[in-house]
Design an enzyme around this catalytic site. Sequence first.
Site, short mmCIF file in Angstrom:
data_model
loop_
_atom_site.label_atom_id
_atom_site.label_comp_id
_atom_site.label_asym_id
_atom_site.label_seq_id
_atom_site.Cartn_x
_atom_site.Cartn_y
_atom_site.Cartn_z
N CYS A 113 1.02 -2.00 15.80
CA CYS A 113 1.01 -1.74 14.35
C CYS A 113 0.37 -2.91 13.59
O CYS A 113 0.74 -4.06 13.80
CB CYS A 113 2.43 -1.50 13.85
SG CYS A 113 2.51 -1.23 12.07
N CYS B 196 6.32 -6.69 7.57
CA CYS B 196 7.40 -6.13 8.39
C CYS B 196 7.78 -7.16 9.45
O CYS B 196 6.93 -7.88 9.96
CB CYS B 196 6.93 -4.84 9.08
SG CYS B 196 8.23 -3.99 10.01
N CYS C 45 -1.36 6.02 9.85
CA CYS C 45 -0.18 5.33 10.38
C CYS C 45 -0.59 4.02 11.05
O CYS C 45 -1.48 4.00 11.88
CB CYS C 45 0.51 6.17 11.44
SG CYS C 45 1.16 7.71 10.82
N CYS D 82 6.08 -4.53 16.13
CA CYS D 82 5.62 -3.52 17.09
C CYS D 82 4.17 -3.81 17.49
O CYS D 82 3.32 -4.11 16.64
CB CYS D 82 5.76 -2.11 16.52
SG CYS D 82 7.49 -1.72 16.11
N CYS E 244 3.38 8.63 0.92
CA CYS E 244 3.87 7.71 1.96
C CYS E 244 4.02 6.35 1.30
O CYS E 244 3.04 5.77 0.82
CB CYS E 244 2.85 7.66 3.10
SG CYS E 244 3.24 6.43 4.36
N GLU F 98 0.84 -1.19 0.00
CA GLU F 98 0.00 0.00 0.00
C GLU F 98 0.88 1.24 0.00
O GLU F 98 1.96 1.25 0.58
CB GLU F 98 -0.93 -0.01 1.22
CG GLU F 98 -1.98 -1.10 1.08
CD GLU F 98 -2.98 -1.15 2.21
OE1 GLU F 98 -4.16 -1.36 1.92
OE2 GLU F 98 -2.60 -0.97 3.38
N1 SAH Z 1 9.14 0.92 10.42
C1 SAH Z 1 9.17 2.36 10.43
C2 SAH Z 1 8.00 2.98 9.70
C3 SAH Z 1 6.68 2.67 10.37
S1 SAH Z 1 5.24 3.61 10.02
C4 SAH Z 1 9.21 2.84 11.86
O1 SAH Z 1 9.06 2.03 12.77
O2 SAH Z 1 9.43 4.03 12.07
C5 SAH Z 1 5.47 5.21 10.62
C6 SAH Z 1 5.03 5.47 12.07
O3 SAH Z 1 3.70 5.02 12.36
C7 SAH Z 1 5.95 4.80 13.07
O4 SAH Z 1 6.36 5.71 14.03
C8 SAH Z 1 5.04 3.76 13.65
O5 SAH Z 1 5.45 3.36 14.93
C9 SAH Z 1 3.71 4.46 13.66
N2 SAH Z 1 2.56 3.58 13.89
C10 SAH Z 1 2.51 2.24 13.72
N3 SAH Z 1 1.29 1.77 14.07
C11 SAH Z 1 0.56 2.84 14.47
C12 SAH Z 1 -0.80 3.01 14.92
N4 SAH Z 1 -1.63 1.97 15.02
N5 SAH Z 1 -1.19 4.25 15.22
C13 SAH Z 1 -0.38 5.31 15.09
N6 SAH Z 1 0.89 5.21 14.65
C14 SAH Z 1 1.36 4.00 14.35
#
Ligand code: SAH
Length: 356
Positions: free
Chosen positions: A119, A112, A335, A116, A105, A92
């Site tokens: 996420c 991944c 995000c 986390c 984006c 996406e």
């Molecule tokens: N792998 C990278 C990019 C991730 S996406 C990273 O970890 O930075 C970009 C941001 O969105 C990251 O800071 C991630 O932690 C955040 N993110 C992930 N899941 C989320 C959610 N459910 N709500 C808000 N932000 C989220």
Amino acid sequence: MTQVELTELTRTELEAALADGGLDRYRAGQIFKWVYRRGVTDFGAMTDLPAGARSALAERFLISTPAISRRDVSEDGTEKFLLALQDGRHVEAVFIPRTPHNTFCVSTQVGCAMGCAFCLTATMGLVRNLTAGEIVGQVCVLAGALDLRDSRFNIVFMGMGEPLHNYDATMGAVRILADEHGFAVHPRRITLSTVGLVPAIERLAGEDVMPHLAISLHAPTDEQRAALVPVNRKYPIAAIIEACRRFPPARRGRITFEYVLLAGVNDSPVDARRLAALVQGLHVKVNLIPLNPAAGIPFERPSDERIDAFGRVLSERGVTVMVRKSRGRDIRAACGQLAVEGLKKSAAQKLADTFG
Ligand code: SAH
């Protein structure tokens, strides 16, 4: 002879490939302009190249871009694109208008591996890395579909995947996107967001083309962070802060710390004070991201009062802080809401619709 995917190559690599085939190196710049600025993928249409060169190029190179499988438009103007890659996998990519700039984006991996806890992409696991061409290809497709090829835009590597877990392809994409003959996006307009893979941050510090760095911190203590971001066990907070301190300040500008706010988990005034202490003396800004909830994600978004109070503690202590507005939540484009195993669901949905 196997054909080479042209969008995988930086201009320097293309120059070398052209020279190999007896073509002039400087043609690489012309080709970049056709492919990236004008969206032309047929060598026959590259009218400033000699006819002989056009057919030689068509024999040696392929130019393919991801196909749009689905396009959703949010009520706030955000658009989410589901893109099909050559092998049938999907990623996406999201267009976020007027932030105040237009922003793309993009994803760096299918799925991944970082796991986390909050996420949605993490629930897929890692399927595979994207190539540099597939990362750039997302920008090509979105810029083309939205008619923004000739406009100025920002790029954030905040789609699916951990960019520094796919280092070479990600940096290859940065070089191609920044190339003056192609999209010519200034490297500072490209943000690389990482979970904090310290050796890769150190490697990045030595690059000649330097994107803006954002680090997903999410908690002020190792105990809290390890529960949210498993890789913290390997690279704890102190190691990340140390890597930031060593990052060449003159070239990178301010580092962004991202902090997802989770109700009752990391959103207390004590957490905010600890975070402020942690970043004291570092040239950073903090980007607060209130959780975007999703089914199966066992956390909640804090109240607006709680979010404001957290931000106030930081700004009172002189920390530059902003709260990221979540865009495109109605189409699951915000995000942490990107995941494509939903494809199966939509097949099931179709079935349900048929019987409904
Ligand atoms: N792998 C990278 C990019 C991730 S996406 C990273 O970890 O930075 C970009 C941001 O969105 C990251 O800071 C991630 O932690 C955040 N993110 C992930 N899941 C989320 C959610 N459910 N709500 C808000 N932000 C989220």
